[in-house]
Design a protein around this motif. Structure first.
Motif, PDB file in Angstrom:
ATOM      1  N   ILE A 148      -1.581  23.145  45.598  1.00 28.25           N
ATOM      2  CA  ILE A 148      -3.216  23.190  45.488  1.00 28.25           C
ATOM      3  C   ILE A 148      -4.045  22.328  45.570  1.00 28.25           C
ATOM      4  CG2 ILE A 148      -3.047  26.106  45.708  1.00 28.25           C
ATOM      5  CD1 ILE A 148      -4.293  25.751  42.904  1.00 28.25           C
ATOM      6  N   PRO A 149      -5.120  21.946  45.864  1.00 27.16           N
ATOM      7  CA  PRO A 149      -5.565  20.669  46.053  1.00 27.16           C
ATOM      8  C   PRO A 149      -6.667  20.856  44.248  1.00 27.16           C
ATOM      9  CG  PRO A 149      -6.107  21.855  47.853  1.00 27.16           C
ATOM     10  CD  PRO A 149      -5.392  22.999  47.483  1.00 27.16           C
ATOM     11  N   LYS A 150      -5.928  20.108  43.809  1.00 26.53           N
ATOM     12  CA  LYS A 150      -6.008  19.831  42.059  1.00 26.53           C
ATOM     13  C   LYS A 150      -6.138  18.182  41.925  1.00 26.53           C
ATOM     14  CE  LYS A 150      -2.251  19.395  40.275  1.00 26.53           C
ATOM     15  NZ  LYS A 150      -1.685  18.083  40.533  1.00 26.53           N
ATOM     16  N   GLY A 151      -7.485  17.895  40.492  1.00 29.63           N
ATOM     17  CA  GLY A 151      -7.724  16.552  39.997  1.00 29.63           C
ATOM     18  C   GLY A 151      -8.684  16.396  38.571  1.00 29.63           C
ATOM     19  N   GLY A 152      -8.168  15.275  38.121  1.00 35.27           N
ATOM     20  CA  GLY A 152      -9.364  15.597  37.013  1.00 35.27           C
ATOM     21  C   GLY A 152     -10.477  15.455  37.604  1.00 35.27           C
ATOM     22  N   LEU A 153     -11.739  15.690  36.443  1.00 35.92           N
ATOM     23  CA  LEU A 153     -12.567  16.241  36.010  1.00 35.92           C
ATOM     24  C   LEU A 153     -13.129  15.204  37.140  1.00 35.92           C
ATOM     25  CD1 LEU A 153     -13.184  18.735  32.909  1.00 35.92           C
ATOM     26  CD2 LEU A 153     -13.516  18.941  35.641  1.00 35.92           C
ATOM     27  N   ILE A 154     -14.208  14.863  37.770  1.00 36.26           N
ATOM     28  CA  ILE A 154     -15.097  13.907  37.973  1.00 36.26           C
ATOM     29  C   ILE A 154     -16.730  13.775  37.600  1.00 36.26           C
ATOM     30  CG2 ILE A 154     -16.349  12.854  40.769  1.00 36.26           C
ATOM     31  CD1 ILE A 154     -14.078  14.944  42.004  1.00 36.26           C
ATOM     32  N   ASP A 155     -16.904  12.491  36.788  1.00 43.59           N
ATOM     33  CA  ASP A 155     -18.598  12.151  35.640  1.00 43.59           C
ATOM     34  C   ASP A 155     -19.801  12.837  37.163  1.00 43.59           C
ATOM     35  OD1 ASP A 155     -17.011  11.599  33.738  1.00 43.59           O
ATOM     36  OD2 ASP A 155     -17.478   9.599  34.557  1.00 43.59           O
ATOM     37  N   GLY A 156     -20.781  13.406  36.881  1.00 44.27           N
ATOM     38  CA  GLY A 156     -21.885  13.852  37.637  1.00 44.27           C
ATOM     39  C   GLY A 156     -21.727  15.019  37.949  1.00 44.27           C
ATOM     40  N   LEU A 157     -19.743  16.493  38.336  1.00 48.44           N
ATOM     41  CA  LEU A 157     -19.861  17.194  39.200  1.00 48.44           C
ATOM     42  C   LEU A 157     -20.064  18.486  38.321  1.00 48.44           C
ATOM     43  CD1 LEU A 157     -18.212  16.021  42.054  1.00 48.44           C
ATOM     44  CD2 LEU A 157     -20.760  15.727  42.161  1.00 48.44           C
ATOM     45  N   SER A 158     -20.061  19.442  38.395  1.00 59.68           N
ATOM     46  CA  SER A 158     -19.325  20.395  37.584  1.00 59.68           C
ATOM     47  C   SER A 158     -17.904  20.738  37.939  1.00 59.68           C
ATOM     48  CB  SER A 158     -20.114  21.880  37.450  1.00 59.68           C
ATOM     49  OG  SER A 158     -19.959  22.179  39.059  1.00 59.68           O
ATOM     50  N   PRO A 159     -17.677  21.970  37.126  1.00 60.19           N
ATOM     51  CA  PRO A 159     -16.092  21.999  37.257  1.00 60.19           C
ATOM     52  C   PRO A 159     -15.695  22.683  38.954  1.00 60.19           C
ATOM     53  CG  PRO A 159     -16.175  22.217  35.143  1.00 60.19           C
ATOM     54  CD  PRO A 159     -17.636  21.972  35.737  1.00 60.19           C
ATOM     55  N   SER A 160     -16.243  23.172  39.159  1.00 61.69           N
ATOM     56  CA  SER A 160     -16.308  23.919  40.926  1.00 61.69           C
ATOM     57  C   SER A 160     -16.721  22.976  41.342  1.00 61.69           C
ATOM     58  CB  SER A 160     -17.067  25.032  40.530  1.00 61.69           C
ATOM     59  OG  SER A 160     -18.253  24.841  40.722  1.00 61.69           O
ATOM     60  N   ALA A 161     -17.888  22.627  41.224  1.00 61.07           N
ATOM     61  CA  ALA A 161     -17.587  21.233  42.451  1.00 61.07           C
ATOM     62  C   ALA A 161     -17.043  19.938  42.605  1.00 61.07           C
ATOM     63  CB  ALA A 161     -19.362  20.632  42.559  1.00 61.07           C
ATOM     64  N   THR A 162     -15.914  19.776  41.455  1.00 58.92           N
ATOM     65  CA  THR A 162     -14.841  18.713  41.704  1.00 58.92           C
ATOM     66  C   THR A 162     -13.688  19.524  42.775  1.00 58.92           C
ATOM     67  OG1 THR A 162     -15.222  17.811  39.041  1.00 58.92           O
ATOM     68  CG2 THR A 162     -12.629  17.486  39.705  1.00 58.92           C
ATOM     69  N   ALA A 163     -13.564  21.186  42.325  1.00 63.25           N
ATOM     70  CA  ALA A 163     -12.568  21.976  42.802  1.00 63.25           C
ATOM     71  C   ALA A 163     -13.106  21.302  43.945  1.00 63.25           C
ATOM     72  CB  ALA A 163     -12.726  23.134  42.284  1.00 63.25           C
ATOM     73  N   ILE A 216     -13.239  22.130  54.074  1.00 60.82           N
ATOM     74  CA  ILE A 216     -15.052  22.473  54.005  1.00 60.82           C
ATOM     75  C   ILE A 216     -14.427  24.248  53.513  1.00 60.82           C
ATOM     76  CG2 ILE A 216     -17.414  21.736  54.932  1.00 60.82           C
ATOM     77  CD1 ILE A 216     -15.233  20.445  56.884  1.00 60.82           C
ATOM     78  N   GLY A 217     -16.309  24.095  53.211  1.00 58.01           N
ATOM     79  CA  GLY A 217     -16.724  26.224  51.875  1.00 58.01           C
ATOM     80  C   GLY A 217     -16.857  25.749  51.005  1.00 58.01           C
ATOM     81  N   ASP A 218     -16.632  26.822  50.335  1.00 64.13           N
ATOM     82  CA  ASP A 218     -18.372  28.215  49.591  1.00 64.13           C
ATOM     83  C   ASP A 218     -17.418  27.577  47.899  1.00 64.13           C
ATOM     84  OD1 ASP A 218     -20.706  27.603  50.975  1.00 64.13           O
ATOM     85  OD2 ASP A 218     -19.527  29.287  52.011  1.00 64.13           O
ATOM     86  N   CYS A 219     -17.279  27.163  47.104  1.00 64.48           N
ATOM     87  CA  CYS A 219     -16.738  27.170  45.685  1.00 64.48           C
ATOM     88  C   CYS A 219     -17.501  27.742  44.823  1.00 64.48           C
ATOM     89  CB  CYS A 219     -16.249  26.015  45.708  1.00 64.48           C
ATOM     90  SG  CYS A 219     -14.822  26.172  44.193  1.00 64.48           S
ATOM     91  N   THR A 220     -16.779  29.105  44.274  1.00 64.69           N
ATOM     92  CA  THR A 220     -17.485  29.668  43.160  1.00 64.69           C
ATOM     93  C   THR A 220     -17.104  29.658  42.080  1.00 64.69           C
ATOM     94  OG1 THR A 220     -15.401  31.447  42.236  1.00 64.69           O
ATOM     95  CG2 THR A 220     -16.925  31.803  44.344  1.00 64.69           C
ATOM     96  N   PRO A 270     -11.870  29.821  42.886  1.00 64.57           N
ATOM     97  CA  PRO A 270     -11.169  30.146  44.809  1.00 64.57           C
ATOM     98  C   PRO A 270     -12.075  29.541  45.679  1.00 64.57           C
ATOM     99  CG  PRO A 270     -12.275  31.829  43.762  1.00 64.57           C
ATOM    100  CD  PRO A 270     -12.219  30.900  42.506  1.00 64.57           C
ATOM    101  N   LEU A 271     -12.167  28.866  46.493  1.00 64.84           N
ATOM    102  CA  LEU A 271     -13.433  28.584  47.603  1.00 64.84           C
ATOM    103  C   LEU A 271     -12.967  29.350  49.328  1.00 64.84           C
ATOM    104  CD1 LEU A 271     -13.947  24.785  48.372  1.00 64.84           C
ATOM    105  CD2 LEU A 271     -12.965  25.665  50.286  1.00 64.84           C
ATOM    106  N   LEU A 272     -13.526  29.525  49.181  1.00 70.10           N
ATOM    107  CA  LEU A 272     -13.432  30.246  50.835  1.00 70.10           C
ATOM    108  C   LEU A 272     -13.709  28.803  52.126  1.00 70.10           C
ATOM    109  CD1 LEU A 272     -13.325  32.712  52.623  1.00 70.10           C
ATOM    110  CD2 LEU A 272     -16.055  32.664  52.715  1.00 70.10           C
ATOM    111  N   VAL A 273     -12.626  28.710  52.567  1.00 66.70           N
ATOM    112  CA  VAL A 273     -12.882  27.784  54.164  1.00 66.70           C
ATOM    113  C   VAL A 273     -13.556  28.401  54.621  1.00 66.70           C
ATOM    114  CG1 VAL A 273     -11.119  26.443  55.420  1.00 66.70           C
ATOM    115  CG2 VAL A 273     -10.668  26.987  52.772  1.00 66.70           C
TER     116      VAL A 273
END
Length: 154
Positions: free
Chosen positions: A50-65, A76-80, A107-110
């Motif tokens: 599944i799409p994944k990666g290291g935490l991005i500075d300035g973004l929350s963990p869910s925003a990184t996801a 493109i969708g909504d991530c809880t 979870p991200l609803l596409v």
């Protein structure tokens, strides 16, 4: 408890600290015949993840996801903001050796997928039933999360 054991195992194996935290998007959609999940291939080995990666500075963990879902899958969708689980794997690094990665899954609803996105020429993507997706990934923990999609997909 299992996380602490793995952190300690990583330190013994690599001589390094606790490892690396990552965020992943479990991208899903709901069709008439049930939910489907989106898998992508890795760039090097071509295995399904599944799409994944290291935490991005300035973004929350869910925003990184959410960002990883866009970059790796064009999703493109909504991530809880709520973690639905996690999985672990060892990332092999050429110069520094292996490091344990702990991946928190969101979870991200596409709502839509783009034909062109940052890594579209480097990866394949596939929509699959949760059961088929679970059979394609290597991680038993990730497979278990994929099978649970019906619990939060509505």
């Amino acid at each position: 408890m299992i996380e602490h054991r793995l952190w300690k195992q990583n330190q013994q194996l690599t001589g390094h600290g606790p490892g690396k935290r990552q965020s992943a998007a479990l991208c899903y959609r709901v069709l008439e015949n049930g939910p489907e999940v989106l898998l992508v291939t890795t760039r090097k080995s071509g295995r399904w993840i599944i799409p994944k990666g290291g935490l991005i500075d300035g973004l929350s963990p869910s925003a990184t996801a959410r960002q990883e879902a866009w970059e790796e899958a064009g999703a493109i969708g909504d991530c809880t903001p709520d973690v639905i689980g996690n999985f672990f794997y060892y990332k092999n690094r050429r110069r520094k050796g292996p490091v344990l990665c702990v991946v928190d899954v969101f979870p991200l609803l596409v709502r839509s997928t783009a034909a062109f996105y940052p890594e579209c020429h480097e990866r394949q993507r596939a929509w699959l039933s949760p059961q088929k997706a679970a059979s394609r990934v290597r991680s038993p923990d990730l497979a278990q999360l994929l099978r649970k999609v019906a619990l939060f997909a509505h």
